[in-house]
Design a protein around this motif. Structure first.
Motif, PDB file in Angstrom:
ATOM      1  N   LEU A 172      -9.246  53.565  18.000  1.00 42.47           N
ATOM      2  CA  LEU A 172      -8.679  54.896  18.089  1.00 42.47           C
ATOM      3  C   LEU A 172      -9.222  55.486  19.379  1.00 42.47           C
ATOM      4  O   LEU A 172      -9.177  56.792  19.305  1.00 42.47           O
ATOM      5  N   LEU A 173      -9.697  54.950  20.204  1.00 46.05           N
ATOM      6  CA  LEU A 173     -10.394  55.655  21.461  1.00 46.05           C
ATOM      7  C   LEU A 173      -9.168  55.882  22.291  1.00 46.05           C
ATOM      8  O   LEU A 173      -8.132  55.666  22.171  1.00 46.05           O
ATOM      9  N   GLY A 174      -9.370  57.183  22.954  1.00 43.11           N
ATOM     10  CA  GLY A 174      -8.409  57.737  23.912  1.00 43.11           C
ATOM     11  C   GLY A 174      -7.386  58.743  23.198  1.00 43.11           C
ATOM     12  O   GLY A 174      -6.713  59.201  23.879  1.00 43.11           O
ATOM     13  N   LEU A 175      -7.518  58.741  21.798  1.00 44.94           N
ATOM     14  CA  LEU A 175      -6.760  59.891  20.996  1.00 44.94           C
ATOM     15  C   LEU A 175      -7.405  61.132  21.000  1.00 44.94           C
ATOM     16  O   LEU A 175      -8.672  61.233  21.254  1.00 44.94           O
ATOM     17  N   ARG A 176      -6.670  62.162  21.057  1.00 45.19           N
ATOM     18  CA  ARG A 176      -6.951  63.572  20.879  1.00 45.19           C
ATOM     19  C   ARG A 176      -7.724  63.774  19.375  1.00 45.19           C
ATOM     20  O   ARG A 176      -7.527  62.802  18.499  1.00 45.19           O
ATOM     21  N   PRO A 177      -8.759  64.444  19.371  1.00 46.35           N
ATOM     22  CA  PRO A 177      -9.726  64.520  18.361  1.00 46.35           C
ATOM     23  C   PRO A 177      -9.020  64.870  16.966  1.00 46.35           C
ATOM     24  O   PRO A 177      -9.306  64.097  15.953  1.00 46.35           O
ATOM     25  N   LEU A 178      -7.943  65.663  16.753  1.00 47.35           N
ATOM     26  CA  LEU A 178      -7.328  65.787  15.542  1.00 47.35           C
ATOM     27  C   LEU A 178      -6.439  64.881  15.127  1.00 47.35           C
ATOM     28  O   LEU A 178      -6.509  64.163  14.005  1.00 47.35           O
ATOM     29  N   VAL A 179      -5.854  64.090  15.932  1.00 48.89           N
ATOM     30  CA  VAL A 179      -4.816  63.010  15.537  1.00 48.89           C
ATOM     31  C   VAL A 179      -5.560  61.852  15.196  1.00 48.89           C
ATOM     32  O   VAL A 179      -5.438  61.090  14.199  1.00 48.89           O
ATOM     33  N   ARG A 180      -6.883  61.663  15.765  1.00 45.98           N
ATOM     34  CA  ARG A 180      -7.764  60.569  15.507  1.00 45.98           C
ATOM     35  C   ARG A 180      -8.517  60.771  14.046  1.00 45.98           C
ATOM     36  O   ARG A 180      -8.414  59.916  13.256  1.00 45.98           O
ATOM     37  N   ALA A 181      -8.558  62.056  13.719  1.00 45.00           N
ATOM     38  CA  ALA A 181      -9.180  62.457  12.221  1.00 45.00           C
ATOM     39  C   ALA A 181      -8.069  62.220  11.243  1.00 45.00           C
ATOM     40  O   ALA A 181      -8.266  61.703  10.276  1.00 45.00           O
ATOM     41  N   GLU A 182      -6.888  62.613  11.737  1.00 45.63           N
ATOM     42  CA  GLU A 182      -5.847  62.408  10.868  1.00 45.63           C
ATOM     43  C   GLU A 182      -5.397  61.045  10.297  1.00 45.63           C
ATOM     44  O   GLU A 182      -5.412  60.550   9.079  1.00 45.63           O
ATOM     45  N   ILE A 183      -5.552  60.209  11.328  1.00 48.74           N
ATOM     46  CA  ILE A 183      -5.286  58.833  10.961  1.00 48.74           C
ATOM     47  C   ILE A 183      -6.465  58.000  10.122  1.00 48.74           C
ATOM     48  O   ILE A 183      -6.307  57.553   9.218  1.00 48.74           O
ATOM     49  N   LYS A 184      -7.622  58.610  10.282  1.00 46.25           N
ATOM     50  CA  LYS A 184      -8.794  57.835   9.658  1.00 46.25           C
ATOM     51  C   LYS A 184      -8.652  58.458   8.031  1.00 46.25           C
ATOM     52  O   LYS A 184      -8.724  57.897   7.017  1.00 46.25           O
ATOM     53  N   TRP A 185      -8.365  59.916   7.982  1.00 45.79           N
ATOM     54  CA  TRP A 185      -8.090  60.371   6.630  1.00 45.79           C
ATOM     55  C   TRP A 185      -6.908  59.773   5.749  1.00 45.79           C
ATOM     56  O   TRP A 185      -7.100  59.485   4.606  1.00 45.79           O
ATOM     57  N   ALA A 186      -6.033  59.457   6.726  1.00 42.68           N
ATOM     58  CA  ALA A 186      -4.841  58.844   5.981  1.00 42.68           C
ATOM     59  C   ALA A 186      -4.885  57.418   5.492  1.00 42.68           C
ATOM     60  O   ALA A 186      -4.576  57.024   4.606  1.00 42.68           O
ATOM     61  N   MET A 187      -5.764  56.846   6.314  1.00 40.43           N
ATOM     62  CA  MET A 187      -6.113  55.205   6.047  1.00 40.43           C
ATOM     63  C   MET A 187      -7.054  55.197   4.853  1.00 40.43           C
ATOM     64  O   MET A 187      -6.806  54.643   3.641  1.00 40.43           O
ATOM     65  N   PHE A 188      -7.926  56.357   4.748  1.00 45.48           N
ATOM     66  CA  PHE A 188      -8.711  56.326   3.731  1.00 45.48           C
ATOM     67  C   PHE A 188      -7.966  56.784   2.224  1.00 45.48           C
ATOM     68  O   PHE A 188      -7.991  56.166   1.266  1.00 45.48           O
ATOM     69  N   HIS A 189      -7.047  57.897   2.501  1.00 41.48           N
ATOM     70  CA  HIS A 189      -6.201  58.211   1.328  1.00 41.48           C
ATOM     71  C   HIS A 189      -5.347  57.052   0.790  1.00 41.48           C
ATOM     72  O   HIS A 189      -5.172  56.750  -0.426  1.00 41.48           O
ATOM     73  N   HIS A 190      -4.840  56.300   1.951  1.00 44.39           N
ATOM     74  CA  HIS A 190      -4.237  55.034   1.199  1.00 44.39           C
ATOM     75  C   HIS A 190      -4.649  53.894   0.451  1.00 44.39           C
ATOM     76  O   HIS A 190      -4.226  53.332  -0.272  1.00 44.39           O
ATOM     77  N   THR A 191      -6.268  53.932   0.692  1.00 44.70           N
ATOM     78  CA  THR A 191      -6.900  52.976  -0.115  1.00 44.70           C
ATOM     79  C   THR A 191      -7.037  53.435  -1.630  1.00 44.70           C
ATOM     80  O   THR A 191      -7.191  52.681  -2.495  1.00 44.70           O
ATOM     81  N   GLN A 192      -6.805  54.818  -1.882  1.00 43.55           N
ATOM     82  CA  GLN A 192      -6.706  55.311  -3.241  1.00 43.55           C
ATOM     83  C   GLN A 192      -5.543  55.325  -3.849  1.00 43.55           C
ATOM     84  O   GLN A 192      -5.578  55.716  -5.231  1.00 43.55           O
ATOM     85  N   VAL A 193      -4.580  54.899  -3.295  1.00 45.43           N
ATOM     86  CA  VAL A 193      -3.212  54.728  -3.952  1.00 45.43           C
ATOM     87  C   VAL A 193      -3.136  53.593  -4.574  1.00 45.43           C
ATOM     88  O   VAL A 193      -3.295  52.449  -4.150  1.00 45.43           O
ATOM     89  N   PRO A 194      -2.385  53.549  -5.792  1.00 45.32           N
ATOM     90  CA  PRO A 194      -2.228  52.191  -6.331  1.00 45.32           C
ATOM     91  C   PRO A 194      -1.336  51.392  -5.726  1.00 45.32           C
ATOM     92  O   PRO A 194      -0.464  51.794  -5.062  1.00 45.32           O
ATOM     93  N   ASP A 195      -1.332  50.164  -5.981  1.00 47.83           N
ATOM     94  CA  ASP A 195      -0.822  49.186  -5.262  1.00 47.83           C
ATOM     95  C   ASP A 195       0.989  49.220  -5.180  1.00 47.83           C
ATOM     96  O   ASP A 195       1.552  49.254  -4.368  1.00 47.83           O
ATOM     97  N   GLU A 196       1.388  49.631  -6.416  1.00 40.29           N
ATOM     98  CA  GLU A 196       2.690  49.495  -6.731  1.00 40.29           C
ATOM     99  C   GLU A 196       3.389  50.670  -6.144  1.00 40.29           C
ATOM    100  O   GLU A 196       4.619  51.050  -6.132  1.00 40.29           O
ATOM    101  N   GLN A 197       2.618  51.958  -5.787  1.00 40.92           N
ATOM    102  CA  GLN A 197       3.100  53.079  -5.072  1.00 40.92           C
ATOM    103  C   GLN A 197       2.994  52.982  -3.686  1.00 40.92           C
ATOM    104  O   GLN A 197       3.251  54.183  -2.995  1.00 40.92           O
ATOM    105  N   GLN A 198       2.155  52.059  -2.939  1.00 41.57           N
ATOM    106  CA  GLN A 198       1.874  52.231  -1.652  1.00 41.57           C
ATOM    107  C   GLN A 198       3.064  51.800  -0.880  1.00 41.57           C
ATOM    108  O   GLN A 198       3.087  52.456   0.574  1.00 41.57           O
ATOM    109  N   GLY A 199       4.031  51.364  -1.092  1.00 42.21           N
ATOM    110  CA  GLY A 199       5.388  51.218  -0.248  1.00 42.21           C
ATOM    111  C   GLY A 199       5.125  50.187   0.696  1.00 42.21           C
ATOM    112  O   GLY A 199       4.589  49.039   0.636  1.00 42.21           O
ATOM    113  N   THR A 200       5.530  50.518   2.062  1.00 43.51           N
ATOM    114  CA  THR A 200       5.319  49.667   3.166  1.00 43.51           C
ATOM    115  C   THR A 200       3.906  49.225   3.387  1.00 43.51           C
ATOM    116  O   THR A 200       2.809  49.751   3.267  1.00 43.51           O
TER     117      THR A 200
END
Length: 899
Positions: A252-280
Motif C-alpha cells: 500500500l506504499l504510495g497511497l494517501r494516508p486515508l485511502v491506505r487506512a480504508e483498505i486496511k480496515w475494509a480487509m479486516f472487516h471482511h475477515t469478520q464476515v461469514p463465508d456465505e456472505q462474503q460474495g466475491t
C-alpha cells in the motif's frame, strides 16, 4: 465520467452538531486499526499474508507447492489444469485426495518471488537466478571467463566469494509503490531497473562507470548519481506501479494516508464476515490492482475513486470497492447522518436482506419533509418488525417517489411546504395515477433499473399493480404518521391524507399444468433431455422432480440442506425450511421413489465435498452444506443454486419440448388442485403446502370447492381397533407422541371404508358389499379402525364396563371383566393422545351424537388405528408444530441469480 452511485458518499458538513461524518476520518480509522482486536499483520503498509490465511489464502492447495493460486481458484495454474484434465478423464471417480497425493509440488517462478540475498553482500538482493548481486555477478562472470582463458581451470564460486568485499546496502527501491530492496546504486530493484531501461531512462539518471570500485576498493565517498532531469526521474518513480505479486505481499506504499487506512480496515472487516456472505472472492492480486488504481488517480478516499476507469475490471474490482465502501459507511455515518444524506443503511438496524445491497437510496423523494416521513417509516419497520424481504420497502419507496414527482410538478412551490397541500391536490394525484394505470402511460418519477440496480433514465410503465403499490404505500405511511401525531407539527392537512384512496388490483391466479404439458414434463425421455441443460450436474432434474412430487416452493427445494431426508417410524420424510411463512425444520412425507433419488443426489454432493476437501463431511457439515450446491462463489458448498438460474434452465428445456409456456411454480398449483380433486379440503391443502391461511390455499386451488363434503375434511390418522394382535405395545419407550409423529402416520381419508359401530371397517370385500366372514364381530377384528367422532361413544363404553365390573358378585369376575376390556381401554387412551397431538381432543369431546353432516366434520374424519392408539397409551402429547397464523404473505420467489 459517469454519475457516481449512491455507494460513493462524500464527506458532508452538518453544521455544528457533533457527528461522526464531520470528524477526521483518518483519526477514526487510525484508532480502530490500533485496537487490540485488529489483526496485527494488516497494520503494516506492506502486508505479508500467510500462505493459508483463513480469508486471504494465496498459496496453491497442493502440499508443499509454493506457487500462488489462480484468482478465484484453489490451485496454481499448472495444478489447476492437471486437476481439470483428471476430472474430465475419470469423472466422479477422480477424488481430490488421490490428486493431492500424486501431484508434484512446484517452485515459484522467478518473477513471482522475493529474490534471496547476495552470497557476499547480505544486505543486497541477488540478481535473477544467480546467488550474487548485480555487481558481484558481473565481476564473477568476468573473472571466470579470464581464468578459463588463461589456465583452462574452472574456479570455485565460494572460494572466489570469500575474497570479495561487501557492498553497502542501497536502501529501498525508489519507485514509491515498490516494497523491494534496491540492487543497484541507482536505487532500483532488479525488476524496476529493467523497466527503467525499457521506458527510455526518463530523467537520464546515470552512475559513474567505476562506481563498484569506488565503494569497495578506492574507499572514496559514495558515488554521485547524475540526472539530465531529476524531476522527471522522480515523477517516473511516483507513477510507475508495483508489480502484481504472487508471493503473499500486498503493498500500500504510495497511497494517501486515508485511502491506505480504508483498505486496511475494509480487509479486516471482511475477515469478520461469514463465508456465505462474503460474495466475491477478494484475491490479493485484485486488491493490489485496486490499490494501484487509487494511487494512479491520486484519490484521498475510496469514495473519490472512479470505478469506471479502464484499469478496473467491472465485476471484480467494482464489487470489491463497493463492498469496502459498504463496510466504511457503517463506520463513517450514524443513522441520523444517513437521514440527512437521503439514504438508509439497513445494516445499521441489524438487517441485511438476501441478494440485496444494504444501502437504500431515498433521494428520489425531493421534498425533505416527505423523505423524512419515508425514512422514519422504514426505520420503524426495521426496528420493530423487519420484513422477510425488501419488497414492502421497495413498494413504499416507489409510492413516495411518484407522490414526490407529482407534488414537484403540480403543487405550489414544488410541494416543499406541506402546509399548502389540501384535499383537492390529493384527489388530483389519485386521478392522475388512475389515468396512467388505465392507459399504461409512463410513471412520473420512477425509472427502470439496469445492471447493478442503476437507474437507466427511462421511466417505468404504469399499471394496476403499480397503482396498488402507490396508493397502498402512500396511505400506509401517511396515515401512520397521522396517528403518531407527526403531521401536525409540520402542518400537513389531515384532509390531504384521508383523500388518498386505496386500490386492490384484480387477482390473477397461475393455472395448473394442462394434462398434455403435465405428462410431457414427467416423461422419462424428456427428463433425460433436461439433464443436458445441467452440464455441471448440480441437480436440475432432481430439484424439478422434488418440486413436482412435493409441491414445495422453488427455494424450499433449491436451498435444502444435505441432511434433508430421514425416516420417522419407517416413513420417508423431507425436511425443509418454509421461509416464506416463517416455518423452519418442517417435514412432509415423500414417496420412496423420491427418497431414493435424493439419496443419489446426496452421494453426488458428498463426492463433490470429498473432491474439494479430501474427506467426507462431518455430521455438522451435513446440516450446513447445500443439497444442490451452486457453482458460483461457493467454495464451501454452503449456497444452494439460485431460483433465477434454475428458472432460466427450466425455460430453455421447456422451449425444446415445444409445448407452450410454463413455469416451475405451476407444479404447486397442480398439486393443490389434485389434492382437492381427490377428496382433501382447504385445511388439508393449507397444511400440506405450508400456507398461512385458507384464503391463500384458495389462491392455489382451481376447482369448485363449495361442496359441503369437502369443507372440513382432514387427512385421517388410522390405527387398528381393540382386536389387534398386540394392542398394548408402545411406539417408543414412554416417549410422548409429538405432532410430527402423529402426522407421519397419517393416511388419506379417501381410502375406501364403510361405517361400523364405533368406527369404520376397512376390509375391502365388506366395503364392496360382500358378507363379513367374522359375522360383524367388529370390535375384535384387526380391520376395524376408530375415529375421533367415536371418542364419546367409547368413553360411554368404558363407563359401562366399569359399571359392570363394580357390580360383579366377586373380585375374580371383576378382574376378568377389567382384563377383557384392557385392549379396548388402551386403544381409547391412545385415541385421546393422538387427537391431542393434532389439536382435536376438545372438538372430539364436544361431539356427542352422530349426525349425517358429522361424517364430513373435522373430528369425524380424523380416524386412528386402535393398535397404534394402544401403543401410545399412557403418553402425554407434545405439540411441536408451528402455528398456522403468521404475518407474512405467501408470494412466489423472485430472487434472480446466475445458475
Amino acid at each position: 465520467m459517469s454519475e457516481p452511485t449512491r455507494e460513493l458518499l462524500p464527506v458532508v458538513d452538518l453544521g455544528t452538531r457533533s457527528s461522526r461524518t464531520t470528524s477526521d476520518r483518518l483519526e477514526l480509522l487510525t484508532a480502530l486499526i490500533a485496537a487490540p482486536n485488529f489483526e496485527a499483520l494488516l497494520r503494516d503498509d506492506v502486508i505479508v499474508m500467510p500462505p493459508h490465511h483463513a480469508t486471504f489464502a494465496w498459496q496453491c492447495g497442493v502440499p508443499d507447492c509454493e506457487r500462488a493460486v489462480q484468482e478465484t481458484r484453489e490451485f496454481c495454474t499448472t495444478h489447476y489444469r492437471e486437476w481439470t484434465r483428471r476430472r474430465k478423464e475419470h469423472g466422479t471417480g477422480a477424488t481430490l485426495a488421490e490428486f493431492l497425493r500424486d501431484a508434484q509440488p512446484l517452485k515459484p517462478r522467478l518473477w513471482a518471488r522475493t529474490p534471496p540475498q547476495c552470497l557476499i553482500c547480505v544486505d543486497v538482493p541477488a540478481w535473477g537466478n544467480s546467488p550474487l548481486c548485480f555487481l558481484h555477478k558481473t565481476r564473477w562472470r568476468t573473472y571466470r571467463r579470464e581464468t578459463r582463458q588463461q589456465s583452462g581451470i574452472e574456479q570455485d564460486l565460494h572460494e572466489w566469494a570469500a575474497q570479495q568485499p561487501r557492498l553497502p546496502h542501497f536502501g529501498q527501491c525508489q519507485v514509491v509503490a515498490c516494497p523491494e530492496a534496491a540492487v543497484h546504486l541507482l536505487g532500483l530493484c532488479r525488476r524496476h531497473f529493467l523497466v527503467y531501461g525499457k521506458d527510455g531512462q526518463p530523467g537520464g539518471a546515470s552512475v559513474p562507470n567505476n562506481w563498484g570500485r569506488m565503494l569497495t576498493e578506492w574507499k572514496k565517498s559514495t558515488p554521485v548519481i547524475s540526472y539530465a532531469d531529476e524531476a522527471e526521474f522522480r515523477r517516473w518513480c511516483r507513477r510507475t506501479s508495483s508489480f502484481y505479486r504472487s508471493d503473499g505481499k500486498l503493498t500500500l506504499l504510495g497511497l494517501r494516508p486515508l485511502v491506505r487506512a480504508e483498505i486496511k480496515w475494509a480487509m479486516f472487516h471482511h475477515t469478520q464476515v461469514p463465508d456465505e456472505q462474503q460474495g466475491t472472492l477478494w484475491a490479493l492480486p485484485e486488491i493490489q490492482r485496486l490499490a494501484e488504481e487509487c494511487r494512479r488517480q491520486e484519490v484521498n478516499s475510496l469514495a473519490d475513486l472512479d470505478l469506471e476507469a479502464r484499469g478496473l475490471r467491472p465485476l471484480r474490482h467494482q464489487s470489491i470497492a463497493k463492498a469496502m465502501l459498504r463496510y466504511l459507511r457503517l463506520v463513517y455515518f450514524t443513522r441520523e447522518d444517513t437521514k440527512d444524506l437521503g439514504y438508509i443503511e439497513t445494516e445499521q438496524f441489524g438487517v441485511r436482506f438476501p441478494h440485496r445491497a444494504s444501502c437504500w437510496d431515498l433521494t428520489g423523494v425531493s421534498q425533505r419533509w416527505l423523505r423524512d416521513l419515508l425514512w422514519e417509516s422504514v426505520a420503524e419497520r426495521l426496528l420493530t418488525k423487519p420484513p422477510r424481504s425488501g419488497a414492502i420497502l421497495d413498494q413504499n419507496r416507489r409510492a413516495f417517489v411518484e407522490l414526490s414527482a407529482f407534488l414537484e410538478a403540480r403543487a405550489p412551490g414544488g410541494g416543499h411546504d406541506p402546509r399548502v397541500l389540501d384535499k383537492a391536490l390529493a384527489i388530483d394525484f389519485a386521478t392522475d395515477q388512475r389515468h396512467r394505470a388505465a392507459h399504461l402511460l409512463p410513471t412520473l418519477g420512477l425509472q427502470r433499473r439496469g445492471p447493478g440496480d442503476r437507474r437507466t433514465g427511462k421511466p417505468s410503465k404504469h399499471g394496476p399493480n403499480m397503482l396498488a403499490h402507490v396508493f397502498g404505500g402512500c396511505r400506509r405511511i401517511l396515515r401512520d404518521a397521522l396517528h403518531a401525531g407527526v403531521t401536525d407539527p409540520i402542518g400537513l392537512d389531515r384532509a390531504f391524507i384521508v383523500a388518498i384512496p386505496s386500490y386492490r388490483p384484480p387477482v390473477r391466479r397461475r393455472s395448473p399444468f394442462p394434462d398434455d404439458l403435465a405428462r410431457a414434463l414427467a416423461d422419462e425421455q424428456n427428463l433425460q433431455r433436461m439433464e443436458d441443460f445441467d452440464p455441471t450436474d448440480r441437480g436440475l432434474r432432481d430439484a424439478w422432480e422434488t418440486l413436482v412430487m412435493t409441491g414445495r416452493r422453488a427455494n424450499e427445494v433449491l436451498q435444502a440442506r444435505y441432511a434433508c431426508i430421514a425416516r420417522l417410524a419407517g416413513l420417508p420424510l423431507f425436511w425443509h425450511d418454509q421461509t416464506k411463512v416463517g416455518n423452519y425444520d418442517q417435514a412432509i412425507r415423500i414417496p420412496e421413489q423420491l427418497f431414493a433419488r435424493i439419496e443419489q443426489r446426496q452421494a453426488k454432493t458428498r463426492a463433490l465435498f470429498i473432491q474439494r476437501y479430501g474427506r467426507p463431511p462431518t455430521s455438522a457439515e451435513c446440516k450446513a452444506i447445500a443439497l444442490f450446491p451452486s457453482r458460483v462463489r461457493n467454495r464451501n458448498l454452503l449456497r444452494g443454486v439460485s431460483h433465477g438460474g434454475f428458472l432460466d434452465s427450466f425455460r430453455e428445456w421447456l422451449v425444446t419440448l415445444d409445448l407452450g409456456h410454463g413455469v416451475p411454480h405451476q407444479a404447486r398449483h397442480t398439486l393443490a388442485t389434485n389434492l382437492l380433486k381427490n377428496g382433501a379440503d382447504l385445511v388439508h391443502v393449507k397444511r400440506y403446502l405450508g400456507q398461512i391461511s385458507k384464503e391463500m390455499a384458495e389462491h392455489y386451488v382451481h376447482l369448485a370447492h363449495d361442496d359441503p363434503k369437502l369443507n372440513d375434511a382432514l387427512t385421517a390418522l388410522w390405527v387398528t381397533g381393540p382386536g389387534a394382535a398386540e394392542p398394548g405395545v408402545l411406539l417408543s419407550d414412554g416417549a410422548p407422541m409429538s405432532r410430527e409423529e402423529a402426522e407421519a402416520l397419517a393416511l388419506d381419508l379417501t381410502r375406501r371404508s364403510t361405517p361400523a359401530e364405533g368406527g369404520f371397517c376397512t376390509f375391502q370385500p365388506v366395503v364392496d358389499g360382500g358378507n363379513c366372514p367374522w359375522k360383524l364381530n367388529c370390535h375384535n377384528c384387526d380391520k376395524f379402525v376408530m375415529s375421533g367422532a367415536d371418542l364419546v361413544y367409547w368413553h360411554r363404553k368404558r363407563e359401562h364396563w366399569r359399571t359392570l365390573a363394580e357390580g360383579a358378585p366377586d373380585s375374580a369376575t371383576a378382574d376378568y371383566l377389567h382384563q377383557l376390556f384392557e385392549p379396548t381401554a388402551r386403544a381409547i387412551d391412545g385415541l385421546e393422545k393422538a387427537l391431542a397431538s393434532l389439536g382435536l381432543l376438545e372438538d372430539a369431546l364436544a361431539l356427542d351424537l352422530r349426525r349425517p353432516q358429522d361424517y364430513f366434520g373435522r373430528v369425524w374424519s380424523t380416524a386412528f388405528r386402535a393398535r397404534e392408539l394402544a401403543r401410545h397409551e399412557g403418553e402425554m402429547p407434545i405439540d411441536t408444530g408451528v402455528p398456522d397464523d403468521v404475518p407474512e404473505a405467501d408470494m412466489d420467489d423472485d430472487v434472480e441469480e446466475d445458475w
